[in-house]
Design a protein around this motif. Structure first.
Motif, short mmCIF file in Angstrom:
data_model
loop_
_atom_site.label_atom_id
_atom_site.label_comp_id
_atom_site.label_asym_id
_atom_site.label_seq_id
_atom_site.Cartn_x
_atom_site.Cartn_y
_atom_site.Cartn_z
N ALA A 117 0.81 -1.22 0.00
CA ALA A 117 0.00 0.00 0.00
C ALA A 117 0.84 1.26 0.00
O ALA A 117 0.31 2.37 -0.03
N SER A 118 2.18 1.13 0.06
CA SER A 118 3.03 2.32 0.13
C SER A 118 3.23 2.90 -1.25
O SER A 118 2.96 2.27 -2.27
N SER A 119 3.73 4.11 -1.29
CA SER A 119 3.92 4.81 -2.56
C SER A 119 5.24 4.48 -3.22
O SER A 119 5.53 4.99 -4.29
N ASN A 120 6.05 3.65 -2.57
CA ASN A 120 7.39 3.40 -3.10
C ASN A 120 7.54 2.05 -3.78
O ASN A 120 8.60 1.73 -4.31
N ALA A 121 6.51 1.19 -3.72
CA ALA A 121 6.64 -0.16 -4.28
C ALA A 121 5.34 -0.58 -4.94
O ALA A 121 4.25 -0.07 -4.63
N GLU A 122 5.43 -1.57 -5.84
CA GLU A 122 4.25 -2.13 -6.48
C GLU A 122 4.45 -3.63 -6.64
O GLU A 122 5.58 -4.11 -6.75
N VAL A 123 3.36 -4.37 -6.61
CA VAL A 123 3.43 -5.82 -6.67
C VAL A 123 3.80 -6.25 -8.09
O VAL A 123 3.48 -5.58 -9.09
N VAL A 124 4.49 -7.37 -8.17
CA VAL A 124 4.86 -7.96 -9.46
C VAL A 124 4.16 -9.31 -9.57
O VAL A 124 4.44 -10.23 -8.78
N GLY A 125 3.24 -9.44 -10.48
CA GLY A 125 2.50 -10.68 -10.65
C GLY A 125 1.55 -10.93 -9.49
O GLY A 125 1.17 -10.02 -8.75
N ASP A 126 1.14 -12.18 -9.34
CA ASP A 126 0.20 -12.55 -8.29
C ASP A 126 0.97 -13.19 -7.14
O ASP A 126 2.11 -13.63 -7.29
N TYR A 127 0.35 -13.21 -5.99
CA TYR A 127 0.97 -13.87 -4.86
C TYR A 127 0.71 -15.37 -4.94
O TYR A 127 -0.14 -15.84 -5.71
N THR A 128 1.41 -16.13 -4.13
CA THR A 128 1.21 -17.57 -4.06
C THR A 128 0.93 -17.95 -2.63
O THR A 128 1.43 -17.31 -1.68
N LEU A 129 0.13 -19.02 -2.44
CA LEU A 129 -0.18 -19.55 -1.12
C LEU A 129 0.43 -20.94 -1.00
O LEU A 129 0.48 -21.71 -1.98
N ALA A 130 0.86 -21.28 0.18
CA ALA A 130 1.45 -22.59 0.43
C ALA A 130 1.15 -22.99 1.86
O ALA A 130 0.63 -22.20 2.66
N ASP A 131 1.49 -24.25 2.16
CA ASP A 131 1.33 -24.78 3.52
C ASP A 131 -0.10 -24.64 4.01
O ASP A 131 -0.36 -24.14 5.12
N GLY A 132 -1.05 -25.05 3.14
CA GLY A 132 -2.45 -25.00 3.54
C GLY A 132 -2.96 -23.59 3.72
O GLY A 132 -3.87 -23.37 4.53
N GLY A 133 -2.40 -22.68 2.98
CA GLY A 133 -2.86 -21.29 3.06
C GLY A 133 -2.26 -20.51 4.21
O GLY A 133 -2.67 -19.37 4.46
N THR A 134 -1.27 -21.07 4.93
CA THR A 134 -0.67 -20.35 6.06
C THR A 134 0.55 -19.54 5.65
O THR A 134 1.09 -18.79 6.46
N THR A 135 1.03 -19.74 4.42
CA THR A 135 2.18 -18.99 3.93
C THR A 135 1.79 -18.25 2.66
O THR A 135 1.25 -18.87 1.73
N LEU A 136 2.04 -16.94 2.62
CA LEU A 136 1.76 -16.14 1.44
C LEU A 136 3.05 -15.48 1.00
O LEU A 136 3.74 -14.84 1.82
N THR A 137 3.37 -15.64 -0.29
CA THR A 137 4.59 -15.05 -0.84
C THR A 137 4.21 -14.08 -1.94
O THR A 137 3.46 -14.43 -2.86
N ALA A 138 4.74 -12.85 -1.85
CA ALA A 138 4.45 -11.82 -2.84
C ALA A 138 5.74 -11.16 -3.27
O ALA A 138 6.66 -10.96 -2.47
N THR A 139 5.81 -10.80 -4.54
CA THR A 139 6.99 -10.14 -5.10
C THR A 139 6.65 -8.69 -5.43
O THR A 139 5.55 -8.39 -5.92
N PHE A 140 7.61 -7.80 -5.17
CA PHE A 140 7.41 -6.39 -5.44
C PHE A 140 8.64 -5.85 -6.16
O PHE A 140 9.69 -6.49 -6.21
N LYS A 141 8.50 -4.66 -6.70
CA LYS A 141 9.65 -3.91 -7.20
C LYS A 141 9.45 -2.44 -6.86
O LYS A 141 8.32 -1.99 -6.64
N LEU A 142 10.57 -1.75 -6.72
CA LEU A 142 10.49 -0.32 -6.44
C LEU A 142 9.86 0.38 -7.62
O LEU A 142 10.10 0.02 -8.79
N LYS A 143 9.06 1.40 -7.36
CA LYS A 143 8.27 2.02 -8.42
C LYS A 143 9.11 2.71 -9.47
O LYS A 143 8.80 2.71 -10.65
#
Length: 998
Positions: free
Chosen positions: A679-705
């Motif tokens: 939600a910050s003004s300095n970064a944006e998500v890259v692609g979609d996030y992934t869920l693992a371990d029965g939905g208890t782990t979420l991995t997301a990739t970002f890059k600086l804007k």
């Protein structure tokens, strides 16, 4: 600019309500004077006081600085000691009682003349008796002289019956008589105990025919364990020149028998007037192992096998070849806390049996010999730096070595230089610096948090506070029933400086915590600082309503009795009965699965150029904005997927963040939107996030804007002002502290009244009571008026080191600091708690100031200064002057009973409508007096002032040959050339005999 600031501030002020109020981090004796300790001795100037203290069973340090003399003999003042008034008939004048332990420093010349009124009365045999199990140490630069009037007594100045007696320093025990005849006087008498002679001058006297006497007298019945240890000083016997010169039984040290010999241990000292062993045994028996007698007249070691001698002797270590040459000197000056007047700069010294302190001169400043302070009774000012010139004379028979100036040591001061006054062998000058105390730069105090019902609270030191030894707190206004909410109370905080340190008017006081204003003052000696602080018990919110749901549904809030609101995010728990999530506090319900995490919010910290990925933890790199999950891991990558080592300006980086759900929770893949994660003004998500371990782990990739995210860091430290003590004054400034700004960046601030839409721009604006203010502190880049422009070039962070008396303070994402103030109402400010006046300090030879100023001319007016004593000729002379400045409270105001008054930053007094302060005494500048005698060296001659300054320096002018002894036929003659001005001999020659061969 105004619209942009207004729009930003409106958003920020809405957030202020979410922040709690912050505490800001920030960098009987009756003696004349004294208390009887070494650092603060009893300073006495009468016989009665000296006697009373010495006869007290206690441990006192007594300094005799004068005497109540009542007669004059041949122009010399003296004190009559009368039987019945000053001593009892035939008893010692002063008795050191059993168990007493005194130090007597003689800083003046004392001459006692005992007198009886009838034939039935007798004078004392001893001036001072030292009783068993007592001790007396006598030091100083003065003398004690007693004229006895009867030959029938021991006539001792001091008699040791069984205690411990020590003589040291340059003090003189003078038994030489000038009033009565047929008298012998022994300065020291011994029946028992331990007597130590480490220094001083012991002068015995004999005016009786064939008298067996000595400067040190021993009883016929010495107590077991009696000891006389002589390690220094001069012991001299003076015999009447007309009748008794050559009486070998009247000498400096007369040893009656083996008991006396066994009691004597010599490791030093000078002996004049002879020495004799009555039992015929060698004088060397008196020496400690490893020591010898040196014959000063013959300049050779004395044969110690002799039993008597009239030679002038000095005791030296075995093997010393020429003790008549003084090749080193050591000086010891009293410690700083022992110096009361400039006279206390007099030094003790070694070797004190070879040289004497002839005089010393005191100058203002360091490495200076031009600004003499003539009056040595001037109070010692620890703030002032001094240079002292000590002038030593070699005793008769001694000379200073040619390199003595390279072998001088000083204790208690800083050695500057030494010389022998133009190559003289009998004079040594030693120059010593005494730097003034170190000024204390700053003090940080923790302000106690007063609560309702408290009756006290202590201010404490925060951090190092170099030079500050103690802090005490005295509350002035808190009632016995305790403190009351929304009320201000004043504390008088007293700070003490350590030895070697002083407060001055530039000492900065930082208060850490909540307070409403402060003022400071220091004592004239700089050893004490007073801080008057107003502390207000802030209103504590009282809950008075149920939790309510905000219109957005993201938070709930509740109101307090004062109308303020508290907001917080919902705390969700799954409700099995409804199949929905329910907030555990406000009962608000939303749809969702059991224990699901429906949103993930992350705020990325922008890297600063030069930082490294490992400088921060994952949780420090990424701040979360939700509940029931945490940041577990972050991996930084370059855009080519290589690992990042160091962040660089202008580069774009990417990263992968791993979030981990708390136990019993899982991320809801249907409700979490990837584009909302960062939600910050300095970064944006890259692609979609992934869920693992029965939905208890979420991995997301970002890059600086963009390539402006990584920027140089700029850490800014801000000191905010206080307003509550500025009612009626101009708006105070916010300050930049401990920060060096880059070129083209300037520090600025704006002040707003009531709300952030009303900026204060009037330069003559005065702080109002019962008024809300906002201070916006920010950095300006170049000439830009855009408040956000600086954040495009630097990653700016703000730290408030001193929050003044602001109620709230917030750093908003590097854009600046917003502080909110609320000044008290007029009723709370009607009492004036501090009056700070400024007046031009007096200077010798200058006219007195005729006006003074005050720090707040809206609260009080300042009148014309009055000076005492009156300055009659229009210029200040030598002495101490007191200024009295009239002050009048403005209408509606009055001076508080505990008001702190200062003049030029120093604590002053108030009486009869005037503030008074006494400035340190002025001294007249030294006026050179060069005299008519010429001083000279091998090259020049000159006239010289006693302070060492030279005038009329000129090269020698040689005369024609002057015949001293004319040549004869059988003998050569002599002749010389001398300077025609100073008469120094410049050249000598021989005139050949006139005989001619035939």
């Amino acid at each position: 600019m105004r619209k942009q600031i207004l729009s930003i501030l409106l958003c920020l002020v809405m957030v202020v309500g979410l922040f709690p109020t912050m505490a800001f981090a920030a960098d009987g004796s009756g003696a004349t004077t004294g208390s009887g300790t070494k650092s603060d001795p009893y300073c006495v100037s009468t016989y009665d006081e000296m006697k009373r203290l010495l006869q007290t069973r206690a441990s006192y340090y007594i300094k005799v600085v004068g005497m109540d003399n009542d007669v004059t003999v041949e122009g010399v003042p003296a004190r009559l000691l009368k039987v019945g008034r000053d001593f009892e008939s035939a008893k010692p004048a002063i008795d050191i009682p059993y168990g007493a332990n005194h130090h007597l420093e003689i800083a003046t010349d004392i001459w006692f003349i005992p007198r009886v009124e009838s034939e039935d009365d007798y004078i004392f045999s001893n001036l001072i008796d030292v009783e068993s199990k007592s001790s007396l140490e006598i030091t100083g630069t003065g003398s004690i002289r007693v004229d006895f009037d009867t030959p029938l007594t021991v006539n001792s100045i001091i008699y040791n019956w069984g205690g411990e007696l020590t003589i040291d320093g340059s003090v003189t025990l003078n038994g030489i008589q000038c009033i009565y005849s047929n008298i012998s006087t022994r300065p020291i008498g011994i029946s028992g105990g331990v007597t130590n002679i480490k220094g001083g001058y012991i002068y015995g006297y004999n005016d009786m025919s064939d008298e067996v006497t000595s400067a040190i007298y021993f009883s016929n019945n010495l107590a077991t364990g009696t000891a006389l240890n002589i390690s220094g000083g001069t012991i001299k016997q003076v015999n009447n020149i007309t009748n008794h010169q050559g009486n070998e039984n009247s000498c400096a040290l007369y040893v009656d028998d083996d008991n006396v010999a066994n009691a004597i241990h010599l490791t030093g000292g000078t002996f004049e007037g002879g020495m004799k062993m009555a039992n015929g045994k060698p004088l060397s028996n008196l020496l400690a192992a490893g020591y010898q007698f040196y014959d000063m007249s013959a300049n050779t070691v004395l044969d110690g096998s002799v039993s008597k001698t009239q030679k002038k002797l000095i005791v030296t270590p075995t093997g010393v070849d020429n003790p008549t040459v003084i090749d080193n000197a050591s000086l010891t000056v009293k410690s700083l806390n022992e110096r009361k007047t400039l006279s206390d700069l007099a030094c003790s010294y070694s070797p004190n049996n070879k040289m004497v302190l002839d005089n010393f001169f005191v100058y203002k400043g360091l490495n200076n010999t031009s600004d003499t302070i003539k009056d040595k009774d001037t109070l010692y000012n620890s703030n002032q730096s001094y240079t002292v010139m000590y002038v030593f004379k070699a005793n008769e028979g001694f000379v200073f070595s040619s390199d003595i100036e390279n072998n001088v040591t000083v204790t208690g001061g800083d050695f500057w230089m030494a010389d022998t006054f133009g190559g003289s062998t009998n004079t040594l000058r030693v120059f010593v610096n005494f730097p003034g105390d170190t000024a204390i730069d700053s003090v940080a105090l923790n302000v106690p948090e007063l609560k309702v019902g408290d009756t006290s609270g202590d201010f404490t030191l925060s951090g190092t506070n170099t030079g500050v030894s103690a802090v005490t707190t005295e509350w002035r206004d808190i009632p016995a029933t305790g403190a009351v909410e929304s009320t201000s109370y004043r504390a008088l905080v007293t700070l003490k400086a350590e030895d070697g340190y002083v407060f001055d008017t530039n000492t900065n006081v930082t208060l850490i915590g909540d307070y409403w204003g402060s003022s400071t003052g220091i004592t004239s000696d700089g050893k004490t600082m007073t801080v008057l602080v107003s502390v207000r018990i802030l209103h504590k919110h009282t809950f008075s309503g149920e939790w309510q749901i905000a219109s957005t549904g993201n938070v709930h809030f509740r109101e307090y009795s004062c109308g303020a609101q508290e907001k917080e995010p919902h705390t969700w728990k799954y409700n099995d009965a409804t199949g929905k999530y329910k907030c555990t506090k406000c009962n608000y319900e939303i749809d969702g699965g059991k224990d699901s995490i429906t949103s993930v919010l992350a705020y990325l910290r922008s890297p600063i150029a030069g930082e490294h990925p490992g400088d921060y933890t994952a949780a420090e790199w990424v701040e979360i904005g939700g509940a029931n999950y945490k940041v577990e891991h972050i991996v930084w990558k370059n855009m080519d997927d290589t690992d990042v080592t160091t962040f660089e300006s202008g580069e774009i980086y990417k990263g992968t963040v791993t979030f981990k759900a708390d136990t019993g929770f899982a991320f809801d893949g249907d409700r979490i939107y990837s584009d909302k994660i960062f939600a910050s003004s300095n970064a944006e998500v890259v692609g979609d996030y992934t869920l693992a371990d029965g939905g208890t782990t979420l991995t997301a990739t970002f890059k600086l804007k963009d390539n402006t995210v990584v920027r140089p860091g700029l850490q800014v430290k801000v000191k905010l002002p206080t307003l509550n003590d500025k009612i009626g004054k101009s708006l105070p400034v916010a300050e930049l502290v401990g920060t060096t700004l880059p070129e083209n960046v300037t520090f600025t601030y704006n002040v707003y009244e009531n709300d952030i839409s009303t900026e204060v721009t009037d330069p003559d604006y005065k702080v109002k009571p019962n008024q809300k203010y906002f201070y916006l502190v920010w950095l300006k880049l170049g000439e830009s008026t855009d408040i956000t422009e600086i954040t495009k070039k630097y990653n700016v962070s703000y730290t408030v080191t001193d929050g003044g008396d602001a109620e709230t303070c917030t750093d908003f994402l590097g854009h600046g600091v917003l502080a909110m103030y609320q000044t008290p109402d007029a009723a709370a400010t009607s009492k004036i708690s501090s009056v700070a006046l400024t007046v031009t300090a007096p200077k010798y030879g200058e006219a007195p100031a005729t006006s003074a100023t005050g720090a707040n001319n809206t609260l009080y007016t300042v009148g014309k200064p009055e000076w005492s004593p009156a300055v009659t000729d229009g210029k200040f002379g030598a002495g101490a002057y007191t200024v009295s400045i009239p002050v009048t409270a403005a209408e509606g105001y009055s001076f508080d009973a505990n008001c702190l008054y200062t003049v030029n930053g120093y604590v002053a007094t108030y009486a009869d409508g005037k503030v008074s302060y006494t400035f340190p005494a002025l001294t007249a500048p030294h006026e050179h007096s060069y005299g008519t005698d010429w001083k000279y060296d091998d090259t020049n001659h000159w006239h010289e002032c006693e302070c060492g300054d030279k005038a009329d320096i000129a090269a020698h002018s040689a005369s024609e040959w002057i015949i001293d002894t004319a040549a004869t036929e059988t003998a050569d003659g002599t002749k010389h050339k001398e300077c025609t001005v100073c008469k120094k001999v410049l050249e000598t020659a021989t005139i050949p005999a006139t005989h001619t061969h035939s």
